[in-house]
Design a protein around this motif. Structure first.
Motif, PDB file in Angstrom:
ATOM      1  N   VAL A  17       0.844  -1.209   0.000  1.00 31.64           N
ATOM      2  CA  VAL A  17       0.000   0.000   0.000  1.00 31.64           C
ATOM      3  C   VAL A  17       0.873   1.250   0.000  1.00 31.64           C
ATOM      4  CG1 VAL A  17      -1.623   1.373   1.371  1.00 31.64           C
ATOM      5  CG2 VAL A  17      -1.998  -1.092   1.075  1.00 31.64           C
ATOM      6  N   ARG A  18       1.883   1.255   0.848  1.00 28.13           N
ATOM      7  CA  ARG A  18       2.770   2.414   0.937  1.00 28.13           C
ATOM      8  C   ARG A  18       3.527   2.649  -0.365  1.00 28.13           C
ATOM      9  NH1 ARG A  18       7.951   2.369   1.916  1.00 28.13           N
ATOM     10  NH2 ARG A  18       7.931   0.299   2.875  1.00 28.13           N
ATOM     11  N   MET A  19       4.105   1.579  -0.932  1.00 26.73           N
ATOM     12  CA  MET A  19       4.932   1.749  -2.119  1.00 26.73           C
ATOM     13  C   MET A  19       4.107   2.089  -3.358  1.00 26.73           C
ATOM     14  SD  MET A  19       7.866  -1.187  -1.561  1.00 26.73           S
ATOM     15  CE  MET A  19       8.716  -0.721  -3.073  1.00 26.73           C
ATOM     16  N   HIS A  34      -9.447 -11.196   6.025  1.00 22.83           N
ATOM     17  CA  HIS A  34     -10.397 -12.214   6.458  1.00 22.83           C
ATOM     18  C   HIS A  34     -11.370 -11.621   7.479  1.00 22.83           C
ATOM     19  CE1 HIS A  34      -8.391 -12.887  10.369  1.00 22.83           C
ATOM     20  NE2 HIS A  34      -7.260 -12.761   9.711  1.00 22.83           N
ATOM     21  N   PRO A  35     -12.543 -12.212   7.622  1.00 27.14           N
ATOM     22  CA  PRO A  35     -13.603 -11.608   8.443  1.00 27.14           C
ATOM     23  C   PRO A  35     -13.244 -11.369   9.898  1.00 27.14           C
ATOM     24  CG  PRO A  35     -14.517 -13.325   7.041  1.00 27.14           C
ATOM     25  CD  PRO A  35     -13.018 -13.411   6.897  1.00 27.14           C
ATOM     26  N   ASP A  36     -12.278 -12.100  10.440  1.00 26.74           N
ATOM     27  CA  ASP A  36     -11.905 -11.932  11.849  1.00 26.74           C
ATOM     28  C   ASP A  36     -10.681 -11.037  12.040  1.00 26.74           C
ATOM     29  OD1 ASP A  36     -13.966 -13.670  12.632  1.00 26.74           O
ATOM     30  OD2 ASP A  36     -12.680 -15.425  12.298  1.00 26.74           O
ATOM     31  N   SER A  37     -10.196 -10.436  10.973  1.00 29.53           N
ATOM     32  CA  SER A  37      -8.983  -9.628  11.069  1.00 29.53           C
ATOM     33  C   SER A  37      -9.214  -8.351  11.869  1.00 29.53           C
ATOM     34  CB  SER A  37      -8.493  -9.250   9.662  1.00 29.53           C
ATOM     35  OG  SER A  37      -7.465  -8.291   9.736  1.00 29.53           O
ATOM     36  N   PRO A  38      -8.284  -7.982  12.767  1.00 29.28           N
ATOM     37  CA  PRO A  38      -8.402  -6.704  13.487  1.00 29.28           C
ATOM     38  C   PRO A  38      -8.256  -5.498  12.572  1.00 29.28           C
ATOM     39  CG  PRO A  38      -6.289  -7.758  13.939  1.00 29.28           C
ATOM     40  CD  PRO A  38      -7.115  -8.762  13.196  1.00 29.28           C
ATOM     41  N   ALA A  39      -7.738  -5.736  11.343  1.00 29.34           N
ATOM     42  CA  ALA A  39      -7.584  -4.631  10.387  1.00 29.34           C
ATOM     43  C   ALA A  39      -8.881  -4.286   9.674  1.00 29.34           C
ATOM     44  CB  ALA A  39      -6.522  -4.994   9.346  1.00 29.34           C
ATOM     45  N   LEU A  40      -9.872  -5.162   9.787  1.00 28.51           N
ATOM     46  CA  LEU A  40     -11.120  -4.976   9.055  1.00 28.51           C
ATOM     47  C   LEU A  40     -11.756  -3.620   9.388  1.00 28.51           C
ATOM     48  CD1 LEU A  40     -12.338  -7.053   7.110  1.00 28.51           C
ATOM     49  CD2 LEU A  40     -14.037  -7.561   8.861  1.00 28.51           C
ATOM     50  N   GLY A  41     -12.110  -2.875   8.342  1.00 30.09           N
ATOM     51  CA  GLY A  41     -12.748  -1.569   8.517  1.00 30.09           C
ATOM     52  C   GLY A  41     -11.782  -0.418   8.691  1.00 30.09           C
ATOM     53  N   GLN A  42     -10.511  -0.708   8.908  1.00 27.19           N
ATOM     54  CA  GLN A  42      -9.529   0.365   9.071  1.00 27.19           C
ATOM     55  C   GLN A  42      -9.058   0.884   7.720  1.00 27.19           C
ATOM     56  OE1 GLN A  42      -6.472   0.072  12.139  1.00 27.19           O
ATOM     57  NE2 GLN A  42      -7.302  -1.905  12.779  1.00 27.19           N
ATOM     58  N   ASP A  43      -8.714   2.168   7.691  1.00 28.12           N
ATOM     59  CA  ASP A  43      -8.225   2.774   6.461  1.00 28.12           C
ATOM     60  C   ASP A  43      -6.868   2.174   6.089  1.00 28.12           C
ATOM     61  OD1 ASP A  43      -8.704   5.469   4.682  1.00 28.12           O
ATOM     62  OD2 ASP A  43      -6.577   5.084   5.012  1.00 28.12           O
ATOM     63  N   LEU A  44      -6.705   1.831   4.817  1.00 25.33           N
ATOM     64  CA  LEU A  44      -5.470   1.181   4.387  1.00 25.33           C
ATOM     65  C   LEU A  44      -4.255   2.090   4.530  1.00 25.33           C
ATOM     66  CD1 LEU A  44      -6.639  -0.700   1.145  1.00 25.33           C
ATOM     67  CD2 LEU A  44      -6.583  -1.510   3.509  1.00 25.33           C
ATOM     68  N   GLY A  45      -4.449   3.378   4.292  1.00 28.25           N
ATOM     69  CA  GLY A  45      -3.354   4.318   4.450  1.00 28.25           C
ATOM     70  C   GLY A  45      -2.914   4.439   5.896  1.00 28.25           C
ATOM     71  N   THR A  46      -3.877   4.431   6.797  1.00 26.82           N
ATOM     72  CA  THR A  46      -3.557   4.492   8.225  1.00 26.82           C
ATOM     73  C   THR A  46      -2.788   3.251   8.649  1.00 26.82           C
ATOM     74  OG1 THR A  46      -5.556   5.800   8.644  1.00 26.82           O
ATOM     75  CG2 THR A  46      -4.536   4.718  10.534  1.00 26.82           C
ATOM     76  N   ALA A  48      -0.889   1.518   6.811  1.00 29.68           N
ATOM     77  CA  ALA A  48       0.437   1.575   6.197  1.00 29.68           C
ATOM     78  C   ALA A  48       1.283   2.720   6.731  1.00 29.68           C
ATOM     79  CB  ALA A  48       0.298   1.705   4.679  1.00 29.68           C
ATOM     80  N   GLY A  49       0.703   3.556   7.572  1.00 28.05           N
ATOM     81  CA  GLY A  49       1.450   4.660   8.172  1.00 28.05           C
ATOM     82  C   GLY A  49       1.671   5.840   7.257  1.00 28.05           C
ATOM     83  N   ILE A  50       0.790   6.028   6.264  1.00 26.71           N
ATOM     84  CA  ILE A  50       0.968   7.140   5.315  1.00 26.71           C
ATOM     85  C   ILE A  50      -0.211   8.102   5.303  1.00 26.71           C
ATOM     86  CG2 ILE A  50       2.535   5.849   3.811  1.00 26.71           C
ATOM     87  CD1 ILE A  50       0.148   5.278   1.979  1.00 26.71           C
ATOM     88  N   GLY A  51      -1.105   7.993   6.279  1.00 29.26           N
ATOM     89  CA  GLY A  51      -2.275   8.865   6.313  1.00 29.26           C
ATOM     90  C   GLY A  51      -3.441   8.249   5.570  1.00 29.26           C
ATOM     91  N   GLU A  52      -4.619   8.755   5.804  1.00 30.03           N
ATOM     92  CA  GLU A  52      -5.832   8.157   5.250  1.00 30.03           C
ATOM     93  C   GLU A  52      -5.876   8.215   3.727  1.00 30.03           C
ATOM     94  OE1 GLU A  52      -9.431   9.569   6.929  1.00 30.03           O
ATOM     95  OE2 GLU A  52      -8.920   8.998   8.988  1.00 30.03           O
ATOM     96  N   LEU A  53      -6.349   7.108   3.141  1.00 26.22           N
ATOM     97  CA  LEU A  53      -6.543   7.020   1.689  1.00 26.22           C
ATOM     98  C   LEU A  53      -8.012   7.002   1.310  1.00 26.22           C
ATOM     99  CD1 LEU A  53      -3.892   4.301   0.671  1.00 26.22           C
ATOM    100  CD2 LEU A  53      -3.707   6.789   0.456  1.00 26.22           C
TER     101      LEU A  53
END
Length: 269
Positions: A17-19, A34-46, A48-53
């Motif tokens: 995502v960052r690159m 996957h449905p049980d991932s803690p990342a679910l619903g989070q912004d991909l940029g956040t 990846a540490g590059i700010g919201e996408l």
């Protein structure tokens, strides 16, 4: 180009995502988790540490594939094989960096490649793919009088062994020597194994720490050895290769391709 990432919340997914974003290679159109991932619903940029996408990680496989021009997958074998079916259904090009497929899982990927372009490689780095080509040349030149051993090291979290890269190297050596790889491969030795049989291709897998990836191919005969090797110090080399593969494969006809195709290193010799 719209590029989606399967496993977007993982270490490789966040790097991709960052690159993609910082390199201007295209737009990150979605991230599958996957449905049980803690990342679910989070912004991909956040993540990846590059700010919201403005794009959130989702478990909706069909929607992710329908929106993308190409999907890059570094997940687990079963998930990747199901993602391949989704790619075929959506008509979306597919880049597979996942290793450790069993025959049934690989068959799903092969089936998808009848409908869409699939780029699959056990390792995406330029250096490793050059090493595969050199290994093939050396193995062909030395022949069966030289023993071949493949040694690989990876981080403690890796779930398959030997690595996909190690298998690429061993299979390259077997092909050059006119061997059936699966008939001569030895996947680890322990206890009273008896002496080494002529023509075997041995594998040793080391796991520990946060090692990104180290591979060596050892050719040994009486009184001399030749060792070829590659060391990866940062996983960004794999992400860079995957992005290059995604840009290359997106407009290709249905079929299964590898990094040798992407890099233009294939030859008839």
């Amino acid at each position: 180009m719209k590029i989606a990432i399967a496993g977007a919340g993982g270490r490789m997914g966040r790097t991709l995502v960052r690159m993609i974003t910082e390199g201007g290679h295209g737009t990150v159109s979605g991230g599958l988790e996957h449905p049980d991932s803690p990342a679910l619903g989070q912004d991909l940029g956040t993540l990846a540490g590059i700010g919201e996408l403005g794009v959130a990680a989702s478990a909706d496989r069909d929607a992710i594939f329908a929106e993308a021009d190409v999907v890059i997958d570094f997940t687990l074998a079963e998930a990747t094989s199901l993602n391949a079916l989704a790619a075929a259904e959506a008509g979306t090009a597919f880049v597979v960096g996942t290793t450790g497929m069993n025959p049934e899982q690989q068959a799903r990927i092969d089936e998808a490649a009848k409908t869409v372009a699939v780029m699959q490689a056990g390792n995406m780095s330029l250096g490793v793919n050059l090493l595969v080509q050199v290994t093939k040349q050396v193995a062909g030149a030395l022949g069966l009088d030289w023993d071949v051993e493949v040694v690989e090291s990876h981080h403690r979290w890796k779930v398959d062994a030997p690595s996909g890269t190690a298998l690429m190297l061993g299979k390259a050596a077997a092909e050059a020597r006119g061997q059936d790889h699966d008939a001569v491969a030895v996947g680890g030795r322990y206890g009273i194994t008896g002496e080494r049989k002529k023509g075997e291709i041995g594998y040793a897998a080391l796991r520990g720490g946060n090692v990104v990836g180290e591979h060596s191919v050892v050719f040994a005969t009486d009184n001399e050895r030749v060792t070829l090797g590659h060391i990866a110090s940062d996983r960004s080399i794999f992400a860079a290769g995957a992005i290059r593969a995604a840009l290359w494969v997106a407009d290709k006809p249905a079929g299964i391709y590898d990094m040798i195709d992407v890099l233009g290193l294939k030859s008839d010799g």
